[in-house]
Design an enzyme around this catalytic site. Structure first.
Site, PDB file in Angstrom:
ATOM      1  N   GLU A   1     -54.463 -25.437  -7.222  1.00  0.00           N
ATOM      2  CA  GLU A   1     -55.746 -25.895  -7.325  1.00  0.00           C
ATOM      3  C   GLU A   1     -56.773 -24.769  -7.458  1.00  0.00           C
ATOM      4  O   GLU A   1     -57.896 -25.053  -8.091  1.00  0.00           O
ATOM      5  CB  GLU A   1     -55.741 -26.954  -6.292  1.00  0.00           C
ATOM      6  CG  GLU A   1     -55.156 -28.086  -6.434  1.00  0.00           C
ATOM      7  CD  GLU A   1     -53.884 -28.115  -5.537  1.00  0.00           C
ATOM      8  OE1 GLU A   1     -53.417 -27.052  -5.210  1.00  0.00           O
ATOM      9  OE2 GLU A   1     -53.186 -29.288  -5.196  1.00  0.00           O
TER      10      GLU A   1
ATOM     11  N   GLY B   1     -50.782 -31.590  -6.672  1.00  0.00           N
ATOM     12  CA  GLY B   1     -50.551 -32.873  -6.248  1.00  0.00           C
ATOM     13  C   GLY B   1     -48.799 -33.234  -6.136  1.00  0.00           C
ATOM     14  O   GLY B   1     -48.193 -34.125  -5.304  1.00  0.00           O
TER      15      GLY B   1
ATOM     16  N   GLU C   1     -47.575 -31.584  -2.855  1.00  0.00           N
ATOM     17  CA  GLU C   1     -48.251 -32.384  -1.805  1.00  0.00           C
ATOM     18  C   GLU C   1     -47.334 -33.570  -1.821  1.00  0.00           C
ATOM     19  O   GLU C   1     -47.194 -34.186  -0.446  1.00  0.00           O
ATOM     20  CB  GLU C   1     -49.721 -32.900  -2.083  1.00  0.00           C
ATOM     21  CG  GLU C   1     -50.545 -31.475  -2.009  1.00  0.00           C
ATOM     22  CD  GLU C   1     -52.173 -31.741  -2.524  1.00  0.00           C
ATOM     23  OE1 GLU C   1     -52.099 -32.355  -3.753  1.00  0.00           O
ATOM     24  OE2 GLU C   1     -52.927 -31.544  -1.720  1.00  0.00           O
TER      25      GLU C   1
HETATM   26  N1  COA Z   1     -52.259 -32.369 -15.529  1.00  0.00           N
HETATM   27  C1  COA Z   1     -52.257 -33.068 -16.875  1.00  0.00           C
HETATM   28  N2  COA Z   1     -51.618 -32.550 -18.029  1.00  0.00           N
HETATM   29  C2  COA Z   1     -50.547 -31.349 -17.355  1.00  0.00           C
HETATM   30  C3  COA Z   1     -50.466 -31.042 -16.261  1.00  0.00           C
HETATM   31  C4  COA Z   1     -51.362 -31.767 -15.430  1.00  0.00           C
HETATM   32  N3  COA Z   1     -51.362 -31.306 -13.942  1.00  0.00           N
HETATM   33  N4  COA Z   1     -49.451 -30.325 -16.351  1.00  0.00           N
HETATM   34  C5  COA Z   1     -48.737 -30.138 -17.607  1.00  0.00           C
HETATM   35  N5  COA Z   1     -49.631 -31.100 -18.392  1.00  0.00           N
HETATM   36  C6  COA Z   1     -49.503 -31.447 -19.577  1.00  0.00           C
HETATM   37  C7  COA Z   1     -49.790 -30.275 -20.850  1.00  0.00           C
HETATM   38  O1  COA Z   1     -51.278 -30.421 -20.755  1.00  0.00           O
HETATM   39  C8  COA Z   1     -49.134 -30.441 -21.741  1.00  0.00           C
HETATM   40  O2  COA Z   1     -49.731 -31.654 -22.384  1.00  0.00           O
HETATM   41  P1  COA Z   1     -50.028 -31.429 -24.325  1.00  0.00           P
HETATM   42  O3  COA Z   1     -48.475 -31.163 -24.706  1.00  0.00           O
HETATM   43  O4  COA Z   1     -50.184 -32.867 -24.628  1.00  0.00           O
HETATM   44  O5  COA Z   1     -50.671 -30.101 -24.441  1.00  0.00           O
HETATM   45  C9  COA Z   1     -47.867 -31.132 -21.279  1.00  0.00           C
HETATM   46  O6  COA Z   1     -47.994 -31.492 -19.993  1.00  0.00           O
HETATM   47  C10 COA Z   1     -46.617 -29.861 -21.038  1.00  0.00           C
HETATM   48  O7  COA Z   1     -47.380 -28.882 -20.169  1.00  0.00           O
HETATM   49  P2  COA Z   1     -47.361 -27.132 -20.817  1.00  0.00           P
HETATM   50  O8  COA Z   1     -48.362 -26.561 -20.199  1.00  0.00           O
HETATM   51  O9  COA Z   1     -47.373 -27.231 -22.428  1.00  0.00           O
HETATM   52  O10 COA Z   1     -45.852 -26.732 -20.303  1.00  0.00           O
HETATM   53  P3  COA Z   1     -45.574 -25.262 -19.994  1.00  0.00           P
HETATM   54  O11 COA Z   1     -44.128 -25.232 -19.982  1.00  0.00           O
HETATM   55  O12 COA Z   1     -46.335 -24.276 -21.244  1.00  0.00           O
HETATM   56  O13 COA Z   1     -46.292 -24.851 -18.544  1.00  0.00           O
HETATM   57  C11 COA Z   1     -46.880 -25.422 -16.122  1.00  0.00           C
HETATM   58  C12 COA Z   1     -45.925 -25.624 -17.327  1.00  0.00           C
HETATM   59  C13 COA Z   1     -46.478 -26.451 -15.242  1.00  0.00           C
HETATM   60  C14 COA Z   1     -46.807 -23.811 -15.716  1.00  0.00           C
HETATM   61  C15 COA Z   1     -48.207 -25.874 -16.728  1.00  0.00           C
HETATM   62  O14 COA Z   1     -48.292 -27.020 -17.466  1.00  0.00           O
HETATM   63  C16 COA Z   1     -49.378 -25.879 -15.763  1.00  0.00           C
HETATM   64  O15 COA Z   1     -49.758 -24.991 -15.206  1.00  0.00           O
HETATM   65  N6  COA Z   1     -49.685 -27.218 -15.527  1.00  0.00           N
HETATM   66  C17 COA Z   1     -50.891 -27.242 -14.374  1.00  0.00           C
HETATM   67  C18 COA Z   1     -50.342 -27.085 -13.039  1.00  0.00           C
HETATM   68  C19 COA Z   1     -51.560 -27.312 -12.074  1.00  0.00           C
HETATM   69  O16 COA Z   1     -52.543 -26.554 -12.111  1.00  0.00           O
HETATM   70  N7  COA Z   1     -51.477 -28.165 -11.113  1.00  0.00           N
HETATM   71  C20 COA Z   1     -52.478 -28.553 -10.057  1.00  0.00           C
HETATM   72  C21 COA Z   1     -53.443 -29.718 -10.562  1.00  0.00           C
HETATM   73  S1  COA Z   1     -54.521 -30.153  -9.391  1.00  0.00           S
END
Ligand code: COA
Length: 260
Positions: free
Chosen positions: A134, A111, A114
């Site tokens: 996604e 998102g 997007e």
């Molecule tokens: N939704 C909800 N929470 C999210 C999030 C999302 N899309 N992306 C990150 N967060 C949260 C994590 O759960 C974490 O929360 P916590 O500390 O309470 O556990 C916090 O943000 C930090 O993220 P973290 O994953 O620990 O950081 P990282 O540096 O290890 O990784 C990313 C960064 C971006 C690679 C990883 O967070 C990720 O893959 N996020 C999801 C991306 C995704 O799939 N987006 C599409 C959603 S439809």
């Protein structure tokens, strides 16, 4: 208006809307989508705002996607509402008749990508990472990603990014035409401010004409879109700003545009 998840700041005619959930990498929950919708409506209606910058708080992320914790529990009916809220917000941003610049310092995923694609310009740090992951969650982009990515980068790139769910760096994002400019991280704010300042000094009715002709015209048949352009061009020629711009050129001075 008191926002839970947004910060709003004005610098002259430039309004910056910052998504402020840095501990969740600015993930878009429903509350944030609804607040963004209100903030963009307010900015559209405020004549003192000529340019918008959309940003994410913190160092790591523009927006790391839809809020997965919220997504995980959606019923199909709630999912419909969530997708429609995102789509309607992003269509509204795209159709804003003032330039909207996305300032992307880190992750713009799902998102977040997007949301950035619904803005008119995307300026990113060389540390930015983009993607439509996604598929890894068992869903598809639901805020317009399948359509805007195809229009910006073409079918082949859109299919690759959405099907494989990979994360790309800023230079690939630039090569694909998704990012307008990539700058060193420490120069990102300065670069975005310079572009915003330039736009804030430009003729607002002409800016609106360009945004309307490019965005609305893209969805019309060519003859209708060309006619739209002609009408917008003629409208510009009825403005004091057009007389000011042309006279300033002829008198070898800087134009001062007032938006009428
Ligand atoms: N939704 C909800 N929470 C999210 C999030 C999302 N899309 N992306 C990150 N967060 C949260 C994590 O759960 C974490 O929360 P916590 O500390 O309470 O556990 C916090 O943000 C930090 O993220 P973290 O994953 O620990 O950081 P990282 O540096 O290890 O990784 C990313 C960064 C971006 C690679 C990883 O967070 C990720 O893959 N996020 C999801 C991306 C995704 O799939 N987006 C599409 C959603 S439809």
């Amino acid at each position: 208006m008191d926002y839970q998840n947004l910060l709003i700041s004005d610098r002259g005619a430039v309004r910056t809307i910052t998504i402020n959930r840095p501990d969740k990498l600015n993930a878009l929950n429903l509350q944030t989508l609804l607040e963004l919708d209100i903030a963009f409506r307010a900015a559209r209606e405020d004549a003192s705002v000529r340019v918008l910058v959309l940003a994410g708080a913190g160092e790591k992320a523009f927006v790391a996607g839809a809020d997965i914790a919220e997504l995980a529990n959606l019923s199909p009916v709630e999912a419909l509402r969530f997708s429609r809220a995102g789509q309607s917000l992003m269509r509204g941003i795209e159709r804003t008749n003032k330039p909207v610049i996305a300032r992307i310092q880190g992750f713009a995923l799902g998102g977040g990508m997007e949301l950035a694609m619904s803005c008119h310009l995307r300026i990113a740090s060389d540390k930015a990472k983009l993607g439509q992951p996604e598929i890894n969650l068992g869903v598809i982009p639901g805020f317009g990603g399948t359509q805007r990515l195809t229009r910006l980068a073409g079918r082949s790139a859109a299919l690759e990014l959405c099907l494989l769910g990979g994360i790309i760096d800023a230079s690939r994002g630039h090569a694909l035409g998704v990012l307008n400019r990539v700058v060193p991280a420490e120069r990102l704010t300065e670069e975005v401010d310079a572009i915003a300042n330039q736009l804030a000094l430009a003729a607002p009715i002409a800016l609106a004409g360009i945004l309307d002709a490019v965005t609305v015209g893209a969805d019309c048949a060519l003859d209708a879109a060309l006619e739209f352009e002609t009408q917008a061009f003629a409208l510009c020629c009825s403005t004091a700003d057009m007389r000011e711009g042309t006279q300033a050129f002829l008198q070898k001075r800087k134009a001062e545009f007032r938006g009428h």
